[in-house]
Design a protein around this motif. Structure first.
Motif, PDB file in Angstrom:
ATOM      1  N   VAL A  89      13.319   3.087   0.510  1.00 17.53           N
ATOM      2  CA  VAL A  89      11.851   3.436  -0.085  1.00 17.53           C
ATOM      3  C   VAL A  89      10.725   2.592   0.677  1.00 17.53           C
ATOM      4  CG1 VAL A  89      12.748   4.329  -2.194  1.00 17.53           C
ATOM      5  CG2 VAL A  89      12.010   1.926  -1.836  1.00 17.53           C
ATOM      6  N   ARG A  90       9.525   3.199   0.661  1.00 19.67           N
ATOM      7  CA  ARG A  90       8.183   2.528   1.347  1.00 19.67           C
ATOM      8  C   ARG A  90       7.318   2.660   0.232  1.00 19.67           C
ATOM      9  NH1 ARG A  90       9.137   5.525   7.257  1.00 19.67           N
ATOM     10  NH2 ARG A  90      11.144   4.318   7.947  1.00 19.67           N
ATOM     11  N   PRO A  91       7.298   1.548  -0.442  1.00 17.08           N
ATOM     12  CA  PRO A  91       6.496   1.796  -1.668  1.00 17.08           C
ATOM     13  C   PRO A  91       4.883   1.785  -1.146  1.00 17.08           C
ATOM     14  CG  PRO A  91       7.814  -0.162  -1.988  1.00 17.08           C
ATOM     15  CD  PRO A  91       8.190   0.496  -0.660  1.00 17.08           C
TER      16      PRO A  91
ATOM     17  N   TRP B 225      12.584  -1.868  -1.645  1.00 15.87           N
ATOM     18  CA  TRP B 225      12.228  -2.260  -3.048  1.00 15.87           C
ATOM     19  C   TRP B 225      12.741  -3.390  -3.286  1.00 15.87           C
ATOM     20  CZ3 TRP B 225      13.706  -3.797  -7.854  1.00 15.87           C
ATOM     21  CH2 TRP B 225      12.792  -3.229  -8.770  1.00 15.87           C
TER      22      TRP B 225
ATOM     23  N   LYS C 106       4.119  -0.435  -7.921  1.00 10.94           N
ATOM     24  CA  LYS C 106       4.275   0.969  -7.292  1.00 10.94           C
ATOM     25  C   LYS C 106       5.412   2.013  -7.500  1.00 10.94           C
ATOM     26  CE  LYS C 106       1.911   1.983  -3.988  1.00 10.94           C
ATOM     27  NZ  LYS C 106       0.654   2.890  -3.766  1.00 10.94           N
ATOM     28  N   MET C 107       6.554   1.259  -7.745  1.00 12.07           N
ATOM     29  CA  MET C 107       7.785   2.181  -7.869  1.00 12.07           C
ATOM     30  C   MET C 107       8.599   1.693  -8.953  1.00 12.07           C
ATOM     31  SD  MET C 107       9.001   3.395  -4.248  1.00 12.07           S
ATOM     32  CE  MET C 107       8.199   4.485  -3.141  1.00 12.07           C
TER      33      MET C 107
ATOM     34  N   CYS D  65       7.421   7.411  -8.205  1.00 10.94           N
ATOM     35  CA  CYS D  65       9.078   7.044  -7.535  1.00 10.94           C
ATOM     36  C   CYS D  65       9.629   6.004  -8.618  1.00 10.94           C
ATOM     37  CB  CYS D  65       9.022   6.578  -6.290  1.00 10.94           C
ATOM     38  SG  CYS D  65      10.409   6.559  -5.499  1.00 10.94           S
TER      39      CYS D  65
ATOM     40  N   MET E 148       4.161   5.356  -0.418  1.00  4.34           N
ATOM     41  CA  MET E 148       4.925   6.259  -1.441  1.00  4.34           C
ATOM     42  C   MET E 148       6.070   7.391  -0.899  1.00  4.34           C
ATOM     43  SD  MET E 148       4.300   5.525  -4.556  1.00  4.34           S
ATOM     44  CE  MET E 148       4.880   6.715  -5.661  1.00  4.34           C
TER      45      MET E 148
ATOM     46  N   SER F 108       7.505  -4.798  -5.588  1.00  2.00           N
ATOM     47  CA  SER F 108       6.900  -3.363  -5.911  1.00  2.00           C
ATOM     48  C   SER F 108       7.175  -2.605  -7.016  1.00  2.00           C
ATOM     49  CB  SER F 108       7.696  -2.467  -4.630  1.00  2.00           C
ATOM     50  OG  SER F 108       8.738  -3.182  -4.140  1.00  2.00           O
ATOM     51  N   GLN F 109       7.489  -3.220  -8.018  1.00  3.68           N
ATOM     52  CA  GLN F 109       7.631  -2.489  -9.369  1.00  3.68           C
ATOM     53  C   GLN F 109       6.585  -1.843  -9.904  1.00  3.68           C
ATOM     54  OE1 GLN F 109       9.721  -5.048 -12.272  1.00  3.68           O
ATOM     55  NE2 GLN F 109       8.014  -5.901 -12.597  1.00  3.68           N
TER      56      GLN F 109
END
Lengths: 127, 420
Positions: free
Chosen positions: B255-257, B145, B152-153, B274, B260, B149-150
């Motif tokens: 995590v893998r944005p 992260w 997506k997550m 997430c 997901m 990536s903010q």
């Protein structure tokens, strides 16, 4: 003697606040009327004259929650109260005669002089 | 005297009259620059301007024109508040208190020359600098992260577009989907915040997506008001919330944005929303000003002065001050002590002993409010806890309702205390 006067005064205040704000204050108001039977503040404490500048400084701890312009949504207004009512109310929390965790915590570390100073400051705020 | 619009104008008229005399009063006024317009910075700026009655020149540097409070942003996620109701303007601080509100980013501090550089190219001089920059995130604290990536997550731990984004993701989640929260390690902003958020997300999902699940990946062995939250979750949202603690893989999550996925104890799990709340540190400007030690900025409790530079004060989340939790209430409380100390130094006004207090309210479900609070004093070593209280499990519904209503009053009170 003073407690009798105060009870009727608080009752009047409670009714007027209930009329103004039917939400939020009812529980607090009913606690005020029921739980303070017999609570008295000595004449020596009532005779203390507070320092308004010190009261203004101390008031900043109150205005995080009590709206400085006197709104009373969820938390009662504390502006424009008669000095003796204010002193009596704070001492009723300080002594544990009236219960509220935040008010008991805050008042337990206020001296009699500090309570008098807060009372004279908040009396001076008219909204 | 209370500074209101009318007597502020008369105070300004006095300043104008002085300026026509040979001594330029405006130029000789001591300057305070405040960086960060949240619960610490806005309160400090307002109290210094209000109580110095024009004797101190106060500039507030805050990039956002509308400030969205982190506190109560969870209630927006739960559907209890409109987004607009947590937004505030700085207009009154400028018009009623004479504060120079500069909407810009502070990008550097020259502590020997006592200047602040702004992203827009300007420079501000100060006699006293107050830093209240809130938090930034620790790089790589959740592997996989970063800020790219903010979307997506989302973290949604600085209120504003991130809060709206998370809300939209929750509302659009597929039926029966999973909302996952990667909870933060200590210390972090708003200790009960993640768990109030879980409560509010559960409240919304129960209405619009009742077969949805909530998964908390928890790196801490225990958290704020845990017993109260768990009691509420069992009561209101039975079967919906699962928590994986540190010993079961809740610590050290990756995590893998793009796909997901969350990786817990080596196992991959697909989730639908997430919410990654990474480890936190003081806002970057504190580090640039040279006042941090590790992730936070150590302060002297009596004045909120930096332990590294007596011309700089630090408030709120960014400060390493001792026992107070990182909360808006704490920042507001510290700001008043700081404002008094700064005025005392610059204008010889009276200085009274420092006192602090904090209360954190959380909403678990409709009319089910809980709270925790404490009072504090300044010692030479730190801000030290004096006494405290916490709501009790099994409390009567009327007490919980009154606690929630009290939190509404507090929100009105503190935002008025910050923004005028």
């Amino acid at each position: 003697m003073y407690n009798l006067i105060m009870k009727s005064l608080i009752l009047v205040l409670s009714i007027s606040i209930l009329c103004l704000n039917p939400f939020g204050f009812y529980v607090l108001a009913s606690e005020q009327v029921n739980e303070e039977d017999g609570f008295e503040v000595s004449d020596e404490i009532l005779a203390i004259v507070g320092d308004i500048d010190y009261g203004e400084y101390l008031s900043s701890e109150c205005t995080t929650c009590h709206h400085a312009q006197g709104l009373d949504e969820g938390i009662p207004s504390i502006t424009g109260w008669p000095i003796e009512s204010f002193v009596w109310a704070l001492h009723s929390y300080k002594s544990g005669a009236r219960n509220h965790p935040i008010m008991e915590m805050i008042t337990q570390r206020l001296s009699n002089e500090e309570i008098a100073s807060l009372a004279i400051f908040f009396e001076s705020i008219n909204n | 005297m209370k500074l209101n619009r009318r007597n502020f104008i008369s105070a300004s008229a006095g300043i104008a009259a002085t300026m026509s005399s040979p001594i330029v009063f405006g130029a000789s006024r001591p300057k305070v620059v405040v960086i960060g317009g949240g619960a610490g910075g806005a309160t400090a700026a307002r109290y210094i301007a209000k109580d110095s009655k024009g004797a101190i020149d106060v500039t507030l540097v805050e990039p956002t024109r509308s400030y969205y409070t982190c506190f109560f942003s969870n209630l927006y996620l739960g559907g209890f508040r409109d987004f607009d109701s947590i937004g505030h303007s700085y207009g009154k601080l400028a018009s009623d208190f004479g504060i120079n509100v500069v909407h810009d980013w502070a990008v550097d501090v020259d502590s020997s020359g006592k200047t602040v550089s702004l992203a827009g190219g300007g420079t501000l001089n100060y006699d006293k600098l107050i830093l209240s920059p809130g938090i930034d995130f620790v790089d790589n604290s959740v592997p996989g992260w970063d800020l790219s990536s903010q979307n997506k997550m989302p973290h949604s731990y600085k209120a504003g577009s991130q809060t709206q984004l998370l809300n939209a993701q929750i509302e659009n989640m597929r039926q029966g989907g999973t909302y996952c929260m990667v909870a933060p390690p200590n210390p972090y902003r708003c200790p009960p915040g993640p768990y109030e958020r879980v409560s509010m997300v559960a409240h919304k999902l129960k209405k619009i997506n009742p077969s949805a699940k909530i998964l908390i990946l928890e790196p801490k062995p225990k958290f704020s008001k845990q017993g109260l939250f768990e009691e509420g979750w069992n009561k209101h949202y039975a079967g919906m919330i699962e928590m994986i603690g540190p010993e079961m893989g809740g610590k050290g999550v990756e995590v893998r944005p793009a796909s997901m996925e969350v990786i817990v104890d080596g196992e991959s799990e697909k989730v639908d929303v997430c919410n990654v709340i990474p480890a936190m540190k003081a806002g970057k400007i504190a580090e640039l000003a040279g006042v941090t030690d590790g992730n936070w900025a150590p302060t002297i409790a009596h004045t909120m002065q930096s332990r590294k530079n007596s011309d700089i004060h630090i408030l709120g989340d960014a400060a390493a001050q001792g026992d107070m939790p990182k909360s808006g209430f704490s920042a507001n409380s510290q700001a008043k002590v700081c404002a008094m100390a700064v005025r005392g130094e610059l204008t010889d006004s009276k200085v009274f002993p420092a006192k602090f207090s904090n209360t954190c309210w959380s909403l678990v479900d409709t009319n089910d409010g809980i709270k925790v609070g404490a009072s504090y004093e300044a010692t030479d070593e730190k801000i030290a806890k004096v006494s405290g209280f916490v709501s009790k499990t099994g409390e009567d519904a009327s007490v919980r309702k009154a606690t929630y209503e009290e939190s509404l009053g507090w929100y009105a009170g503190i935002t008025s205390d910050m923004f005028g």
